[in-house]
Scaffold this motif. Sequence first.
Motif, PDB file in Angstrom:
ATOM      1  N   THR A 155       0.840  -1.194   0.000  1.00  0.00           N
ATOM      2  CA  THR A 155       0.000   0.000   0.000  1.00  0.00           C
ATOM      3  C   THR A 155       0.878   1.247   0.000  1.00  0.00           C
ATOM      4  O   THR A 155       2.001   1.245   0.525  1.00  0.00           O
ATOM      5  N   ASP A 197       0.211   5.129   1.190  1.00  0.00           N
ATOM      6  CA  ASP A 197      -0.743   5.968   1.926  1.00  0.00           C
ATOM      7  C   ASP A 197      -2.071   5.242   2.148  1.00  0.00           C
ATOM      8  O   ASP A 197      -3.152   5.822   2.030  1.00  0.00           O
ATOM      9  N   GLY A 198      -1.995   3.947   2.428  1.00  0.00           N
ATOM     10  CA  GLY A 198      -3.185   3.153   2.726  1.00  0.00           C
ATOM     11  C   GLY A 198      -3.956   2.654   1.522  1.00  0.00           C
ATOM     12  O   GLY A 198      -4.941   1.935   1.670  1.00  0.00           O
ATOM     13  N   LYS A 199      -3.530   3.017   0.320  1.00  0.00           N
ATOM     14  CA  LYS A 199      -4.222   2.565  -0.891  1.00  0.00           C
ATOM     15  C   LYS A 199      -3.396   1.462  -1.558  1.00  0.00           C
ATOM     16  O   LYS A 199      -2.179   1.573  -1.688  1.00  0.00           O
TER      17      LYS A 199
END
Length: 135
Positions: free
Chosen positions: A84, A86-88
């Motif tokens: 990921t 930034d969390g994506k």
Amino acid sequence: MSKNVTRRVVLRGTAIAVAGAALAAPAAMAATRAAMPMDHSGMDHTGHGSHDPQPFDEVYQGRRIVGAPVTGGHEAHHGGFAVTIDGKELHVMRNADGTWISVINHYQTFADPLSLTRAAVEKLQGAVLVPITTS
């Protein structure tokens, strides 16, 4: 006395030769790969990784990048590693030779997911990663 060669005889001979080559090639490739020398970095002589990738969690160029092994789901099918930014999710895939590619750098291979993720961050140039959605 001359023997007439029929089309069936020629096709049968060709099929046998092709089948023999197809069966011999994977064994020859496996033997060649097994004979490749390893250095202390875990890389083979081609510079490709030979071991499972290490998990990571760091900030790179202001972006939080995380990578970890997974055992199930779609990621397991593509090399058993999830990444990921930034969390994506960054969709990554392990190639047959042990190198890695992503949707950001699809035509460039990397030795491991960490170097691949760092390169993806550089390529994004601050843009937000939009995950791939499947229906």
